[in-house]
Every structure is written in structure tokens, then in C-alpha cells.
Design a protein around this motif. Sequence first.
Motif, PDB file in Angstrom:
ATOM      1  N   ASP A  44       0.693  -1.384   0.189  1.00 49.04           N
ATOM      2  CA  ASP A  44      -0.222   0.189  -0.379  1.00 49.04           C
ATOM      3  C   ASP A  44       0.914   1.130   0.040  1.00 49.04           C
ATOM      4  O   ASP A  44      -0.100   2.405  -0.299  1.00 49.04           O
ATOM      5  N   LEU A  45       1.825   1.370  -0.094  1.00 47.60           N
ATOM      6  CA  LEU A  45       2.755   2.238  -0.173  1.00 47.60           C
ATOM      7  C   LEU A  45       2.564   2.964  -0.998  1.00 47.60           C
ATOM      8  O   LEU A  45       2.825   2.516  -2.170  1.00 47.60           O
ATOM      9  N   SER A  46       3.809   4.687  -1.387  1.00 48.54           N
ATOM     10  CA  SER A  46       3.602   5.298  -2.447  1.00 48.54           C
ATOM     11  C   SER A  46       4.626   4.466  -3.583  1.00 48.54           C
ATOM     12  O   SER A  46       5.424   3.676  -3.005  1.00 48.54           O
ATOM     13  N   GLU A  47       4.651   4.555  -5.126  1.00 52.88           N
ATOM     14  CA  GLU A  47       5.565   3.709  -5.810  1.00 52.88           C
ATOM     15  C   GLU A  47       6.873   3.869  -5.229  1.00 52.88           C
ATOM     16  O   GLU A  47       7.437   3.158  -5.622  1.00 52.88           O
ATOM     17  N   SER A  48       7.218   5.351  -5.304  1.00 57.28           N
ATOM     18  CA  SER A  48       8.979   5.590  -5.340  1.00 57.28           C
ATOM     19  C   SER A  48       8.801   5.047  -3.744  1.00 57.28           C
ATOM     20  O   SER A  48      10.118   4.580  -3.765  1.00 57.28           O
ATOM     21  N   LYS A  49       8.167   4.560  -2.690  1.00 55.22           N
ATOM     22  CA  LYS A  49       8.575   4.360  -1.302  1.00 55.22           C
ATOM     23  C   LYS A  49       8.722   2.454  -2.229  1.00 55.22           C
ATOM     24  O   LYS A  49       9.477   1.913  -1.178  1.00 55.22           O
ATOM     25  N   ILE A  50       7.798   1.961  -2.286  1.00 57.61           N
ATOM     26  CA  ILE A  50       7.636   0.934  -2.911  1.00 57.61           C
ATOM     27  C   ILE A  50       9.406   0.130  -3.590  1.00 57.61           C
ATOM     28  O   ILE A  50      10.357  -0.704  -3.827  1.00 57.61           O
ATOM     29  N   ILE A  51      10.000   1.081  -4.832  1.00 58.12           N
ATOM     30  CA  ILE A  51      10.798   0.918  -5.243  1.00 58.12           C
ATOM     31  C   ILE A  51      11.728   1.269  -3.855  1.00 58.12           C
ATOM     32  O   ILE A  51      12.678   0.421  -3.829  1.00 58.12           O
ATOM     33  N   LYS A  52      11.765   1.932  -3.094  1.00 59.67           N
ATOM     34  CA  LYS A  52      12.810   2.021  -2.379  1.00 59.67           C
ATOM     35  C   LYS A  52      12.866   0.594  -0.681  1.00 59.67           C
ATOM     36  O   LYS A  52      13.963   0.241  -1.078  1.00 59.67           O
ATOM     37  N   PHE A  53      11.922   0.703  -0.442  1.00 60.13           N
ATOM     38  CA  PHE A  53      12.347  -0.407   0.235  1.00 60.13           C
ATOM     39  C   PHE A  53      12.166  -1.990  -0.428  1.00 60.13           C
ATOM     40  O   PHE A  53      12.604  -2.754   0.128  1.00 60.13           O
ATOM     41  N   SER A  54      11.985  -1.916  -1.533  1.00 63.33           N
ATOM     42  CA  SER A  54      12.227  -3.392  -2.657  1.00 63.33           C
ATOM     43  C   SER A  54      13.772  -3.819  -2.064  1.00 63.33           C
ATOM     44  O   SER A  54      14.497  -5.309  -2.216  1.00 63.33           O
ATOM     45  N   LYS A  55      14.689  -2.904  -2.040  1.00 64.79           N
ATOM     46  CA  LYS A  55      16.326  -2.770  -1.575  1.00 64.79           C
ATOM     47  C   LYS A  55      16.145  -3.931  -0.330  1.00 64.79           C
ATOM     48  O   LYS A  55      17.053  -4.417  -0.303  1.00 64.79           O
ATOM     49  N   GLU A  56      15.283  -3.652   0.644  1.00 68.59           N
ATOM     50  CA  GLU A  56      15.548  -3.889   1.850  1.00 68.59           C
ATOM     51  C   GLU A  56      14.993  -5.364   1.933  1.00 68.59           C
ATOM     52  O   GLU A  56      14.954  -6.347   2.565  1.00 68.59           O
ATOM     53  N   ILE A  57      14.050  -5.522   1.614  1.00 71.99           N
ATOM     54  CA  ILE A  57      13.140  -6.472   1.559  1.00 71.99           C
ATOM     55  C   ILE A  57      13.384  -7.826   0.784  1.00 71.99           C
ATOM     56  O   ILE A  57      14.174  -9.270   0.551  1.00 71.99           O
ATOM     57  N   GLY A  58      14.742  -7.305  -0.496  1.00 74.13           N
ATOM     58  CA  GLY A  58      15.624  -8.261  -1.479  1.00 74.13           C
ATOM     59  C   GLY A  58      16.832  -8.710  -0.338  1.00 74.13           C
ATOM     60  O   GLY A  58      16.833  -9.545  -0.112  1.00 74.13           O
ATOM     61  N   ASN A  59      16.724  -7.741   0.974  1.00 70.50           N
ATOM     62  CA  ASN A  59      18.264  -8.228   1.297  1.00 70.50           C
ATOM     63  C   ASN A  59      17.532  -9.294   2.279  1.00 70.50           C
ATOM     64  O   ASN A  59      18.306 -10.023   3.185  1.00 70.50           O
ATOM     65  N   LEU A  60      16.261  -8.847   3.231  1.00 65.74           N
ATOM     66  CA  LEU A  60      15.699  -9.572   3.645  1.00 65.74           C
ATOM     67  C   LEU A  60      15.545 -10.902   3.149  1.00 65.74           C
ATOM     68  O   LEU A  60      15.238 -11.637   3.940  1.00 65.74           O
ATOM     69  N   VAL A  61      15.397 -10.778   2.379  1.00 64.05           N
ATOM     70  CA  VAL A  61      14.762 -12.326   1.210  1.00 64.05           C
ATOM     71  C   VAL A  61      16.411 -13.020   1.555  1.00 64.05           C
ATOM     72  O   VAL A  61      16.434 -14.356   1.503  1.00 64.05           O
TER      73      VAL A  61
END
Length: 206
Positions: free
Chosen positions: A88-105
Motif C-alpha cells: 500500500d505504499l507509494s510507488e517511490s517508496k515501494i521502489i525504495k523498500f524493495s532493496k530492503e526486502i531483497g536484503n531480508l529475503v
Amino acid sequence: MKLIKKGAEADIYQTMWQNSKAILKIRKVKNYRNPSLDAKIRKQRTIKESQMISNARTFGIPTPLVYFVNLKKSYIIMQEIPGTPVHDLSESKIIKFSKEIGNLVGKLHQNGIMHGDLTTSNFILFKNLVYVIDFGLSQNSIKPEDHAVDLRLIKEILNSAHAKIMKNAWKNFLLGYKSVVGDSYHTKIAKLVAEIESRGRYAEVV
Ligand SMILES: Nc1ncnc2c1ncn2[C@@H]1O[C@H](COP(=O)(O)OP(=O)(O)O)[C@@H](O)[C@H]1O
Ligand SMILES: [Mg+2]
């Protein structure tokens, strides 16, 4: 108790646990299954989920605290993470936090856990930390093929639910993943993901 989500497998309620807001996740009886098999499956998934939530935290993955587990009724009471699902985040935030998600995975895989249900609704941003939830389909696995299945799923979710930003989000996800697992493991998994795609179950997207 307030019902906040009716899922295919489980219902989610908001409740209280010792003066803290909490989430109760209860796995529902499935009438199409043989009753004793059904009870067994619900019990096993409840055990698995509560163990994995706690296990992941031991190596630094933010997850809800597990407060209480009832195996007979197959429910878990856990800490409520009062943030926003990444979905549900804004598109720019989804892009930003995708890196963190990659990290967690990457961290999950490095510690031998396949999540099994990597969607952007299963990551919750709270106070600048990304929490991982929904471990009911997770498995202990160090198999590269299983890790590739995890990546293929999140890629597919980015492609379908977040098509406009898919390329940038996926690029960032891989950057985050690679920074944890290292170049050679990343290359190996990327190859396996391409292999899964070329089998034609899914359309090629990038
Ligand atoms: N601990 C939690 N804190 C806050 N919200 C939660 C929590 N657990 C679940 N939710 C909310 O309920 C939704 C469904 O829960 P989830 O465990 O993902 O079950 P499902 O298997 O139905 O996807 C999540 O996407 C999230 O919005
Ligand atoms: Mg979920």
C-alpha cells in the motif's frame, strides 16, 4: 474481537494481549478435507508459522513477537505491527523498500528458510523497519531451487501488482539480495529463475 481480514486459509482479528494490541490468526476448518487430515494440516501450519516467526528473529529479521499459540484451535496471537503493508505504499517508496526486502529475503535464504509466500502484503513498514509476516508456507530449505521459487514469486507479484515500477523495484530487490548472499550465489539463483521462466509457466517480463 474485530475481524480485519478474511483470508482463504485464515482469518485475522485484532485483539488485546496483556494491554497490547495484538493480532489473532486462526486457521479455518476446511470442509472439503477429511476432518482428521484437516485438523493435522491446520495444526502443522500453526506450529510451522509460530516457529518460523520466532526463528527468523534470532538472526535479525524483524517479525512480530509470538504471544500465545493454541494448537487445538489452530490459532496464534502475536504482536500487531501497526504499520503499512509495502503493497500500500507509494510507488517511490515501494521502489525504495524493495532493496530492503531483497536484503531480508537474502538473510532468510542464507539461514536456510524459504518463505513460500513472498508478496508485498507480507512485508509491513513500521518506524522505518520492514517486518516480515505470514510464515505459514515457509520451509527449512537450503536448496537453490527453492530459493529461486521464492524470487520468481516476488518478481511475479511486482510484475502484476506494481507493473509501472516493476523494473526499478526488481532491480533494487536484486541489489539488496546480492548484497547479502554474494555475487556467485546471486548469479546461480538468477539463472534458476530464468530457467523457471523459460519453462513457460509465466511470461517473460524483463
Ligand atoms: N502481526 C501483524 N501485524 C499487523 N498486521 C498483520 C499482522 N499479521 C497479519 N496482518 C494483516 O493481515 C493480513 C493477512 O495476514 P497474513 O498472515 O498475511 O495471512 P494470509 O495467509 O491471509 O495472507 C496481512 O497482510 C496484514 O495486513
Ligand atoms: Mg499474507
